[in-house]
Scaffold this motif. Structure first.
Motif, PDB file in Angstrom:
ATOM      1  N   ALA A 161      75.828  49.465  10.974  1.00 30.65           N
ATOM      2  CA  ALA A 161      74.688  49.374  12.064  1.00 30.65           C
ATOM      3  C   ALA A 161      75.140  48.970  13.519  1.00 30.65           C
ATOM      4  CB  ALA A 161      73.744  48.181  11.649  1.00 30.65           C
ATOM      5  N   TYR A 162      76.508  48.490  13.444  1.00 31.49           N
ATOM      6  CA  TYR A 162      77.121  48.109  14.673  1.00 31.49           C
ATOM      7  C   TYR A 162      78.592  48.222  14.620  1.00 31.49           C
ATOM      8  CZ  TYR A 162      78.187  45.618  19.102  1.00 31.49           C
ATOM      9  OH  TYR A 162      78.529  45.455  20.185  1.00 31.49           O
ATOM     10  N   SER A 163      79.174  48.896  15.583  1.00 32.53           N
ATOM     11  CA  SER A 163      80.465  49.503  15.319  1.00 32.53           C
ATOM     12  C   SER A 163      81.098  47.927  16.192  1.00 32.53           C
ATOM     13  CB  SER A 163      80.889  50.363  16.402  1.00 32.53           C
ATOM     14  OG  SER A 163      82.477  50.606  16.358  1.00 32.53           O
ATOM     15  N   PRO A 164      82.213  47.409  15.800  1.00 35.64           N
ATOM     16  CA  PRO A 164      82.850  46.296  15.940  1.00 35.64           C
ATOM     17  C   PRO A 164      83.063  46.337  17.441  1.00 35.64           C
ATOM     18  CG  PRO A 164      84.133  47.009  14.299  1.00 35.64           C
ATOM     19  CD  PRO A 164      82.788  47.774  14.202  1.00 35.64           C
ATOM     20  N   SER A 165      82.909  45.235  18.108  1.00 34.90           N
ATOM     21  CA  SER A 165      83.447  45.517  19.790  1.00 34.90           C
ATOM     22  C   SER A 165      83.882  44.251  20.163  1.00 34.90           C
ATOM     23  CB  SER A 165      82.312  45.644  20.805  1.00 34.90           C
ATOM     24  OG  SER A 165      81.369  44.663  20.725  1.00 34.90           O
ATOM     25  N   GLY A 166      84.195  43.317  19.253  1.00 40.79           N
ATOM     26  CA  GLY A 166      84.790  42.007  19.772  1.00 40.79           C
ATOM     27  C   GLY A 166      86.557  42.004  19.972  1.00 40.79           C
ATOM     28  N   ARG A 167      86.962  41.215  20.861  1.00 47.30           N
ATOM     29  CA  ARG A 167      88.512  41.131  21.211  1.00 47.30           C
ATOM     30  C   ARG A 167      88.848  39.592  21.317  1.00 47.30           C
ATOM     31  NH1 ARG A 167      87.140  45.597  20.387  1.00 47.30           N
ATOM     32  NH2 ARG A 167      87.412  47.606  21.340  1.00 47.30           N
ATOM     33  N   LEU A 168      90.166  39.506  20.577  1.00 47.98           N
ATOM     34  CA  LEU A 168      90.370  38.220  20.345  1.00 47.98           C
ATOM     35  C   LEU A 168      90.587  37.265  21.705  1.00 47.98           C
ATOM     36  CD1 LEU A 168      93.289  38.318  17.808  1.00 47.98           C
ATOM     37  CD2 LEU A 168      91.000  37.525  17.291  1.00 47.98           C
ATOM     38  N   PRO A 169      90.002  36.295  22.132  1.00 47.14           N
ATOM     39  CA  PRO A 169      90.076  35.542  23.129  1.00 47.14           C
ATOM     40  C   PRO A 169      91.267  34.353  22.904  1.00 47.14           C
ATOM     41  CG  PRO A 169      88.375  34.446  21.811  1.00 47.14           C
ATOM     42  CD  PRO A 169      88.794  35.783  20.996  1.00 47.14           C
ATOM     43  N   ALA A 170      91.958  34.564  21.785  1.00 49.02           N
ATOM     44  CA  ALA A 170      93.051  33.493  21.516  1.00 49.02           C
ATOM     45  C   ALA A 170      94.009  34.229  20.473  1.00 49.02           C
ATOM     46  CB  ALA A 170      92.477  32.366  21.027  1.00 49.02           C
ATOM     47  N   SER A 171      95.625  34.017  20.748  1.00 49.89           N
ATOM     48  CA  SER A 171      96.170  34.823  19.949  1.00 49.89           C
ATOM     49  C   SER A 171      96.381  34.367  18.433  1.00 49.89           C
ATOM     50  CB  SER A 171      97.721  35.051  20.566  1.00 49.89           C
ATOM     51  OG  SER A 171      97.710  35.417  22.053  1.00 49.89           O
ATOM     52  N   PHE A 172      96.380  35.337  17.427  1.00 46.83           N
ATOM     53  CA  PHE A 172      96.711  35.083  16.288  1.00 46.83           C
ATOM     54  C   PHE A 172      98.242  34.887  15.836  1.00 46.83           C
ATOM     55  CE2 PHE A 172      92.877  35.116  13.086  1.00 46.83           C
ATOM     56  CZ  PHE A 172      92.049  34.935  13.848  1.00 46.83           C
ATOM     57  N   PRO A 173      98.961  33.687  15.705  1.00 49.00           N
ATOM     58  CA  PRO A 173     100.293  33.834  15.476  1.00 49.00           C
ATOM     59  C   PRO A 173     100.886  34.361  14.335  1.00 49.00           C
ATOM     60  CG  PRO A 173      99.482  31.693  15.116  1.00 49.00           C
ATOM     61  CD  PRO A 173      98.316  32.388  15.749  1.00 49.00           C
ATOM     62  N   LEU A 174     102.120  34.630  14.440  1.00 48.41           N
ATOM     63  CA  LEU A 174     102.842  34.947  13.193  1.00 48.41           C
ATOM     64  C   LEU A 174     102.805  33.873  12.148  1.00 48.41           C
ATOM     65  CD1 LEU A 174     105.655  37.098  14.703  1.00 48.41           C
ATOM     66  CD2 LEU A 174     103.687  38.004  13.008  1.00 48.41           C
ATOM     67  N   ARG A 175     103.058  32.642  12.850  1.00 38.46           N
ATOM     68  CA  ARG A 175     103.281  31.165  11.992  1.00 38.46           C
ATOM     69  C   ARG A 175     102.773  30.164  12.875  1.00 38.46           C
ATOM     70  NH1 ARG A 175     104.867  35.002   9.280  1.00 38.46           N
ATOM     71  NH2 ARG A 175     106.893  35.411   8.065  1.00 38.46           N
TER      72      ARG A 175
END
Length: 762
Positions: A583-597
């Protein structure tokens, strides 16, 4: 797919965007307080007040008749009972209370203050309205993921509407601390890791809360917090020390506070942390020289909860009297909770340790703001029991909560186009501790909201699918403890399903104040659940619940689709279902980086290259990276997918060079080659190759959110000026330097997108 409508204001955010908020009429509010004329009745009152009454006007206390979850949100306090607090109001010992129990409570206290006290000075009623009052919106960090500052303005406006209807005049929001270490739990309340986003959202929220008329019964006074650099705490440990250079402080941490002040914020809260050895609550350079002297702030400064008293344990003040003196002389006008000002300020003035003129000026600031709020005209203007219930959780407000929820969701991964799911024809298993149940929905730092009035994931999915009987539910595990037989039941449900929705992550008690984490991972029992469910071979959509960027691994990271859904508030389940089923195509973007570890923390995209950068993905010896992993994110700042297929091409510059008094246009063509309409957040980054102060590998300078139908292309154009390329130089003053710049228009901070170069000339 529903076609997405993007507001013109949201679409135009980018270079120079903060100035659009600064120029709003809210800025004019600043001209009525501080060192400029104040209402005549305020001056008369100051002349009539005793020192004890003046100290009372600078003393804010938690309400003895607390509302909602107020008692659990701060350390226990041995304060007065409610009848004793009413008597304090009669004696003029209070300027106001916070986190009270609604209009009924406020009416009793206000009556005592304006009808039974000597000078009839009205109280001010404050509250932690962080991301909603009764209707709860996504946590602030999640809402920043929308990259729509106008959305934040609208939710702040709605929160003010509800809160003002419940007798609240003043909110301790927005929190604008830059947070670059995801171990820190209070990052959930802020704007993430980026300075530009932090500035724009700070200004938007101030405008939403305050509007253009503080006397309006639909508006509240905002409070910028925590001043300053609370988010820079060493190792992400809450309340810990902050020790950064003045250059870093000015270039990174101070910017969102200044944007909020420039947008018209009329109160500022001092932070708990010390800053380079001096507690912020006792820091004259920070609270007076910078805030008032350099920035021209005309409102008042309030301490955080017992912040003045905590300078004793911190080794900066020898006792309560000393703490009150230090905080007040530093420029903190109002003391919260400790009671030190009303206990010690009168004798400090009588003894000459505190100038009476400074005491009068602080009282003047507080009373002037009360006048601006209309409290002298009508002390009961926001206190109306019938209005309180009439404004609570209206359909239009819940609709806004649903909209803000779905715009805050970030699609991190969607292998094989698993999403969106069809509404019929598939058996769906929702598995995990957040699969169902009215818990962990509103998120941390909610005083008046209620999980019981919210929509859980199972209900949202059930509302969206055609066959209600095709849904299977299994808890699988508790949040941080195994559940007896839980994994077995979850595996059975997964085997019976065509697709699994794995609802895992953090409880709302794992984020927020005093909730720093050493390992920012999915708790072990839930990770074990994910591994067992993945072993069934069924397609998995991970639905993460979280108040920070996480380091995901194993079956969680390897799932076919991953949604970062944060804490979305009242309409959680419906917002997620809107995205899951298209019903809605996702449009959010990360405001904080997801780290590898986890061990990469603090990790943020705008880091320095160092003298030994590791170019490319192949790890080289004696270069800047940890053992076995690159100095990069799993999912970087700005990352987020849509249901479209977005292509970047055709970078064009209006010139190869431009002078300091000129400008340059940078553009690219963005195309949706997919079959679904999509919203894309187009981001502009720059890097100055050589400067007198080393520059980050990239810095976000502008962004624009556009809507593209299937097959549609749009040329997105940004304008850069020399001011957009400024930095804090060796003398700790803003400067621009000629030189060569890289420029990217890209979908994230670590994506190549399209790349070019230009020169800034002298």
């Amino acid at each position: 797919m529903d076609e997405i409508r993007v507001s013109r204001r949201a679409a135009l955010m980018g270079a120079g965007a903060v100035m659009a908020w600064v120029a709003s009429p809210a800025r004019a509010l600043l001209q009525a307080v501080g060192e400029v004329p104040v209402p005549a009745n305020v001056e008369r009152l100051i002349g009539q007040m005793t020192l004890e009454e003046k100290a009372g006007q600078l003393s804010l206390m938690p309400s003895a008749w607390g509302g909602g979850a107020a008692l659990s949100l701060n350390p226990a306090s041995a304060g007065p009972n409610f009848q004793q607090q009413v008597e304090e109001a009669r004696r003029g010992q209070l300027t106001g209370v916070f986190n009270g129990n609604g209009a009924t409570m406020a009416k009793i206290l206000q009556t005592a203050a304006v009808r039974e006290s000597r000078l009839k000075i009205p109280l001010i009623f404050a509250a932690d309205v962080i991301h909603g009052h009764r209707t709860i919106f996504p946590v602030p960090l999640a809402e920043v993921a929308s990259f729509e500052p106008d959305l934040a303005r609208r939710t702040a406006e709605a929160a003010a509407f509800e809160a003002a209807g419940a007798g609240i005049d003043w909110t301790f929001s927005p929190m604008v601390d830059i947070a670059r270490d995801q171990r820190w739990g209070r990052g959930v309340e802020g704007g993430g890791e980026d300075v530009l986003l932090g500035k724009i959202f700070a200004a938007a929220r101030v405008h939403g809360f305050q509007g253009t008329d503080l006397k309006s019964t639909e508006r509240v006074l905002s409070c910028i917090k925590h001043f300053a650099a609370y988010g820079g705490a060493e190792s992400g440990l809450d309340y810990n020390v902050v020790d950064v250079s003045e250059r870093t402080l000015r270039e990174i941490y101070l910017q969102p506070y200044k944007a909020g002040v420039d947008a018209g914020a009329l109160s500022v809260m001092a932070s708990f942390n010390e800053l380079s050895g001096v507690p912020a609550t006792g820091n004259h350079w920070l609270q007076t020289e910078v805030l008032r002297g350099e920035w021209g702030f005309k409102g008042f400064v309030v301490s955080d909860y017992t912040g003045d008293e905590e300078m004793i344990a911190g080794g900066f003040a020898k006792d309560g009297r000393d703490a009150a003196r230090i905080a007040f002389l530093a420029g903190v006008d109002m003391s919260m909770t400790s009671g030190l000002y009303r206990k010690y300020l009168p004798e400090l003035v009588r003894g000459g340790a505190v100038p009476q003129a400074q005491l009068d000026q602080s009282v003047r600031r507080v009373l002037a703001l009360k006048a601006m709020l209309g409290l002298f005209d009508d002390p009961f203007r926001r206190i109306d029991v019938k209005r309180e219930s009439a404004r609570s959780m209206l359909p239009k407000t819940r609709a806004l909560a649903r909209e803000s929820g779905r715009k805050s969701i970030v699609l991190l991964k969607n292998d094989g186009d698993l999403l969106p799911l069809p509404r019929s024809g598939k058996r769906i298993a929702i598995i995990g501790p957040f699969a169902s149940g009215l818990h962990d929905l509103v998120g941390p730092w909610v005083v008046y909201g209620d999980d019981a009035k919210s929509v859980d994931l199972a209900t949202g999915v059930r509302n969206a699918i055609a066959d209600k009987n095709s849904l299977l539910i299994a808890q699988g595990s508790n949040v941080e403890e195994p559940l007896a037989g839980g994994i077995e039941a979850a595996v059975t449900a997964a085997r019976q399903a065509d697709v699994v929705l794995l609802a895992i992550g953090e409880s709302q008690g794992m984020s927020g104040e005093a909730q720093s984490r050493t390992e920012i991972v999915v708790p072990a029992p839930q990770q074990a659940l994910a591994e067992a469910v993945a072993a069934t071979g069924k397609p998995i959509v991970v639905i993460l619940k979280h108040g920070r960027a996480l380091a995901i691994e194993g079956a969680v990271a390897n799932a076919q689709a991953i949604l970062a859904t944060w804490f979305l508030g009242t309409e959680t389940g419906n917002s997620i279902a809107d995205v899951l089923f298209g019903a809605y195509s996702p449009s959010g973007r990360l405001p904080a980086s997801f780290p590898l570890r986890s061990g990469q923390q603090p990790y943020y995209y705008a880091h320095k290259p160092t003298g030994r950068p590791n170019p490319g993905k192949t790890l080289e010896p004696y270069k800047a990276h940890f053992r076995g992993i690159p100095n990069a994110a799993l999912y970087p700042f700005g990352h987020g997918l849509t249901y479209g297929k977005i292509d970047y091409a055709g970078l064009a510059l209006s010139a190869q060079a431009f002078p300091r008094n000129g400008e340059i246009s940078v553009s690219a063509t963005i195309t949706n080659r997919g079959k679904y309409a999509a919203e894309e957040v187009v981001q502009l980054y720059t890097h100055q190759r050589t400067a007198s102060i080393t520059r980050p590998v990239r810095e976000l300078k502008a962004f624009r959110k556009i809507t593209l139908a299937p097959g549609q292309s749009e040329t997105v154009r940004f304008t850069l000026r020399a001011a957009d390329l400024a930095f804090v130089g060796r003398d700790n003053k803003w400067t621009t330097e000629p030189g060569a710049f890289d420029v990217w228009i890209a979908p994230s901070a670590e994506s190549d997108g399209v790349h070019g170069q230009f020169e800034l000339t002298a």
